[in-house]
Design a protein around this motif. Structure first.
Motif, short mmCIF file in Angstrom:
data_model
loop_
_atom_site.label_atom_id
_atom_site.label_comp_id
_atom_site.label_asym_id
_atom_site.label_seq_id
_atom_site.Cartn_x
_atom_site.Cartn_y
_atom_site.Cartn_z
N GLY A 244 0.25 17.99 -10.26
CA GLY A 244 1.44 17.57 -11.28
C GLY A 244 1.65 16.12 -10.94
O GLY A 244 2.39 15.51 -11.85
N HIS A 245 0.96 15.38 -10.24
CA HIS A 245 1.15 13.88 -10.10
C HIS A 245 0.51 13.01 -11.02
O HIS A 245 -0.52 13.68 -11.66
CB HIS A 245 0.51 13.37 -8.56
N SER A 246 0.90 12.05 -11.42
CA SER A 246 0.04 11.31 -12.60
C SER A 246 0.47 9.69 -12.23
O SER A 246 1.35 9.44 -11.31
CB SER A 246 0.95 11.63 -13.70
N LEU A 247 -0.36 8.78 -12.52
CA LEU A 247 -0.28 7.67 -12.41
C LEU A 247 -0.24 6.79 -13.99
O LEU A 247 -1.02 6.95 -14.88
CB LEU A 247 -1.66 6.87 -11.74
N MET A 248 0.29 5.80 -13.80
CA MET A 248 0.34 4.72 -15.11
C MET A 248 0.11 3.38 -14.59
O MET A 248 1.10 2.83 -13.98
CB MET A 248 1.62 4.83 -15.91
N VAL A 249 -1.03 2.71 -15.01
CA VAL A 249 -1.31 1.41 -14.62
C VAL A 249 -0.79 0.59 -15.83
O VAL A 249 -1.32 0.73 -17.00
CB VAL A 249 -2.62 1.39 -14.25
N MET A 250 0.25 -0.29 -15.76
CA MET A 250 0.66 -1.05 -16.87
C MET A 250 -0.18 -2.57 -16.59
O MET A 250 -0.36 -3.42 -17.93
CB MET A 250 2.05 -1.12 -16.75
N ILE A 251 -0.27 -3.08 -15.34
CA ILE A 251 -0.71 -4.49 -15.23
C ILE A 251 -1.95 -4.28 -14.12
O ILE A 251 -1.69 -4.47 -13.13
CB ILE A 251 0.46 -5.25 -14.57
N PRO A 252 -3.05 -4.15 -15.08
CA PRO A 252 -4.25 -3.71 -13.97
C PRO A 252 -4.42 -4.96 -13.00
O PRO A 252 -4.98 -4.79 -11.80
CB PRO A 252 -5.35 -3.78 -15.07
N ASP A 253 -4.02 -6.24 -13.05
CA ASP A 253 -4.21 -7.41 -12.44
C ASP A 253 -3.47 -7.18 -11.13
O ASP A 253 -3.71 -7.80 -9.97
CB ASP A 253 -3.98 -8.59 -13.14
N LEU A 254 -2.19 -6.26 -11.19
CA LEU A 254 -1.38 -6.14 -9.86
C LEU A 254 -1.70 -4.52 -9.31
O LEU A 254 -0.69 -4.27 -8.75
CB LEU A 254 -0.05 -6.45 -10.34
N VAL A 255 -2.91 -4.21 -9.47
CA VAL A 255 -2.99 -2.85 -8.72
C VAL A 255 -3.02 -3.08 -7.13
O VAL A 255 -2.44 -2.41 -6.53
CB VAL A 255 -4.39 -2.33 -9.41
N ASP A 256 -4.09 -3.93 -6.85
CA ASP A 256 -4.23 -4.35 -5.31
C ASP A 256 -3.48 -5.78 -5.24
O ASP A 256 -4.21 -6.87 -5.67
CB ASP A 256 -5.55 -4.31 -4.95
N LEU A 257 -2.41 -5.46 -4.56
CA LEU A 257 -1.70 -6.93 -4.21
C LEU A 257 -2.41 -7.99 -3.45
O LEU A 257 -2.01 -9.17 -3.09
CB LEU A 257 -0.44 -6.59 -3.66
N GLU A 258 -3.41 -7.31 -2.71
CA GLU A 258 -4.34 -8.14 -1.73
C GLU A 258 -5.53 -8.92 -2.33
O GLU A 258 -6.35 -9.51 -1.78
CB GLU A 258 -4.64 -7.59 -0.44
N ALA A 259 -5.54 -8.48 -3.58
CA ALA A 259 -6.79 -9.04 -4.48
C ALA A 259 -6.27 -10.55 -5.24
O ALA A 259 -5.09 -10.53 -5.32
CB ALA A 259 -7.35 -8.13 -5.14
N ASN A 260 -7.30 -11.07 -5.49
CA ASN A 260 -7.00 -12.42 -6.42
C ASN A 260 -5.60 -13.38 -5.78
O ASN A 260 -5.07 -13.89 -6.71
CB ASN A 260 -6.77 -12.11 -7.92
N LEU A 261 -5.64 -13.25 -4.61
CA LEU A 261 -4.54 -14.35 -3.92
C LEU A 261 -4.68 -15.76 -4.38
O LEU A 261 -3.80 -16.71 -3.98
CB LEU A 261 -4.59 -13.96 -2.40
N ASP A 262 -5.85 -16.18 -4.55
CA ASP A 262 -6.09 -17.49 -5.17
C ASP A 262 -5.50 -17.86 -6.41
O ASP A 262 -5.63 -19.11 -6.85
CB ASP A 262 -7.69 -17.71 -4.92
#
Length: 421
Positions: A244-262
């Protein structure tokens, strides 16, 4: 042409691409849901930061049943029915607090923080067969994952981590909003709407409504931020995570907050970044904190009653077949800079606060669904949008378009599984 169905034939009321409107409006179905779902699965009752130390507590609910979440002196969590074992009065009416005893206000029976019966006034009047050990507050099974605390009436149910399954990966990503400090709750906005609980359950992974219902919110943003919230145009997706769980990704660039910190710091966070730098935080830490303050780019729906929604917990509580209570709980950094948590609260107020844009608009939509559901006798709620998986998507072959109704289908298939069991 409408179709007549046998009354409360649960296997027939939920089909692959539609559910029957009676799920919104039949009181007998609602009563069965409280027994077959909310008493037979893991239900979210709180976050560890809400009971932050020994002898702390908060009141909550499992379905319609009032409970107390406690943390004892040995840091063990307990979930206790909020009902004196003598004559059924609630033993705690405070939202949260600290103390090592609950005293029933009716006849003075007292209980330890772990639920054990502590003392009974004038106990000598009882005969010799009276044993205090037989009258502890009823205790539910309780487990936690990454600070999220769940309880269940079933002692034979699978471990919580197995129930959460694929959702654990996304809970871990969501908790990166602590920016290395840990996550804590900051405050909440609570309200009720005139509608069935499943109407809200559907909403959390429904991107299709966002640019329509939340147009006033989008109009309130600067151009840069409005582009960030172009949720239908950034290559996002929806995914059935099982149970019954589900996921909606709306902003793929903000999936992992520790990525792309530059990446460049958005203009709307420039003032916060300057304040953090002036406090002595390194450039790397400033970027990490700012990214955390902005929240994640996804909503995670956990069946049946809680969502990790971008930057807050959304908790639903069924009141009746046509009334639901909602709590929007802001989260922030536990021990992080005050400036960051202050900025997080301002963002929360902008969308989810009582004077914000999101909550009133959503509630209006939910109530309109409930009113409209009174029309017609045997009509269906359609959840057939985006059934076919996306081909060649970066997230894999088990995902559908971000505007698909995959999350609703996932929840209703779990609903059917539990209701017919």
């Amino acid at each position: 042409m409408t179709e007549t169905l046998p009354s409360r034939d649960y296997a027939s009321l939920v089909q692959d691409d539609r559910v029957h409107t009676s799920l919104y409006r039949d009181p007998a179905i609602f009563d069965d849901e409280m027994d077959r779902i909310f008493k037979n699965t893991w239900v979210w009752v709180g976050h560890a930061s809400e009971v932050p130390g020994p002898n702390t507590f908060k009141t909550s609910y499992v379905g319609r049943q009032p409970v107390i979440l406690t943390r004892d002196k040995d840091d063990r969590f307990h979930v206790l029915l909020n009902r004196c074992r003598h004559r059924a009065a609630t033993v705690c009416e405070r939202r949260k607090g600290k103390g090592n005893v609950f005293v029933c206000p009716y006849h003075g029976w007292s209980y330890n923080i772990d639920g054990k019966l502590r003392a009974v006034p004038h106990a000598s009047v009882y005969d010799d067969s009276f044993n205090k050990d037989d009258f502890a507050l009823e205790s539910l099974r309780v487990e936690q994952y990454n600070g999220m605390i769940f309880a269940t009436f079933r002692q034979d149910i699978e471990p919580l981590v197995e129930f959460l399954g694929a959702a654990t990966k996304w809970i871990d990503l969501f908790m990166k909003q602590g920016a290395g400090f840990g996550v804590k709750t900051l405050g909440e906005h609570q309200f009720r709407f005139r509608g069935n609980w499943k109407i809200q359950l559907e909403n959390t992974t429904d991107a299709y409504h966002f640019p329509i219902v939340h147009k006033t919110f989008l109009d309130s943003l600067d151009a840069e931020t409005e582009n960030v919230f172009d949720v239908l145009g950034q290559g996002g997706w929806v995914e059935d995570l099982g149970n019954g769980h589900s996921l909606m990704v709306m902003i793929p660039d903000l999936v992992d907050l520790e990525a792309n910190l530059d990446a460049p710091i958005p203009d709307r966070f420039a003032e916060l970044a300057s304040e953090l730098a002036a406090e002595g935080h390194s450039d790397a830490m400033v970027r990490k904190i700012v990214r955390a303050v902005g929240g994640t780019g996804f909503n995670l729906n956990l069946f049946p009653n809680v969502a990790c929604s971008m930057a807050f917990f959304r908790v639903l509580r069924p009141i009746s077949v046509e009334e639901t209570e909602i709590r929007h709980v802001a989260i922030g950094m536990d021990g992080g800079p005050e400036a960051g948590n202050r900025a997080r609260l301002r963002l929360h107020e902008h969308f989810q606060g009582p004077m914000g844009f999101g909550s009133p608009d959503d509630a209006e939509g939910w109530e309109r669904v409930q009113r409209g559901a009174q029309a017609g006798d045997n009509l269906w709620i359609m959840v057939n949008r985006g059934i076919d998986p996306l081909v060649g998507h970066i997230a894999g072959s088990n995902v559908t378009d971000v505007s698909a109704e995959t999350g609703m289908r996932a929840a209703y298939q779990m609903w059917k599984r539990m209701m017919v069991a």
